[in-house]
Design an enzyme around this catalytic site. Structure first.
Site, short mmCIF file in Angstrom:
data_model
loop_
_atom_site.label_atom_id
_atom_site.label_comp_id
_atom_site.label_asym_id
_atom_site.label_seq_id
_atom_site.Cartn_x
_atom_site.Cartn_y
_atom_site.Cartn_z
CG ASP A 71 25.58 -28.37 10.65
OD1 ASP A 71 24.63 -29.17 10.51
OD2 ASP A 71 25.44 -27.19 11.00
NE ARG A 72 30.68 -30.28 3.63
CZ ARG A 72 31.68 -29.47 3.30
NH1 ARG A 72 32.93 -29.88 3.40
NH2 ARG A 72 31.45 -28.27 2.83
#
Length: 241
Positions: A71-72
């Site tokens: 995930d970012r």
């Protein structure tokens, strides 16, 4: 390895992505991805880690390809394959669940019990332009089986440091599973996590991919570890963990 159109990178971007390398050999390259950097895609008009891999392009125009994603806002170990055979081998190993991923997370309070297994199925939902996962019952149409293990490493009145092991690889799995037992991750606004921790701001998801053990294309297993970033460490220290 990839023959897509090359991306033009600045000298600063090339220096940055090279500084994140924590392991490299003939088949693979591993990075300690910073939080805030998308692995691939995304709607933010900025280069992703996938774009930055053009810094490692060879003279024949081939470049590494990511084997998996983070995930970012999740920091930590992420792996890329440097050759087509390595990519094929690692892709099959990933599907066969031969990768062991170990994460560290900060929680406002220790789970009860302090260690355990969560097997709640997950359902993906699209709300507007965003994708979410939801904990559901096994008989829910479209539900995906998911298994996570957790273990509390240390805890104080200000919070807890927990080790997480996703046996399956569903989107947002660890985040949703911990929220499902009333212990959302610090900074995870999407799934109910508080934006403060130990009296300080927790402006992002406090989740770090600390260790990855994987079968190597040349035989045996390799383990790659990445130290947590400064913001994670600072909050951990503030809570006395």
């Amino acid at each position: 390895m990839t023959d897509r159109t090359p991306v033009s990178l600045s000298e600063a971007e090339i220096a940055a992505v090279r500084s994140w390398v924590i392991h490299e050999d003939e088949a693979v390259i591993a990075f300690n991805k910073p939080a805030g950097l998308s692995s691939q895609g995304g709607r933010v008009q900025a280069h992703t880690l996938d774009d930055l891999l053009w810094a490692f392009a060879r003279s024949n125009g081939k470049r590494p390809d990511l084997v998996h994603r983070l995930d970012r806002d999740t920091s930590g170990v992420i792996l890329a394959a440097k050759t087509k055979p390595a990519a094929g081998f690692l892709g099959k190993a990933m599907q066969a669940r031969r990768f062991k991923k170990t994460y560290l997370a900060l929680l406002s309070a220790a789970p009860e019990p302090r260690s355990g297994t969560i097997e709640t199925p997950l359902l993906r939902q699209e709300i507007g332009r965003e994708s979410y996962m939801r904990a559901v019952s096994a008989d829910t149409p479209g539900a995906q089986a998911a298994l996570s293990r957790y273990r509390t490493l240390s805890a104080t009145d200000d919070g807890a440091l927990v080790e997480l092991d996703p046996a399956t690889g569903r989107m947002h799995q660890l985040r949703v599973h911990m929220a499902s037992i009333g212990r959302p991750l610090a900074g995870d606004a999407r799934y109910g996590g508080a934006l403060t921790f130990a009296g300080r701001a927790a402006p992002r998801l406090m989740l770090h991919a600390a260790k990855l053990t994987f079968p190597h294309p040349e035989g045996g297993y390799r383990t790659v570890e990445a130290p947590p970033p400064e913001d994670f460490e600072a909050l951990k220290v503030a809570a006395g963990l």
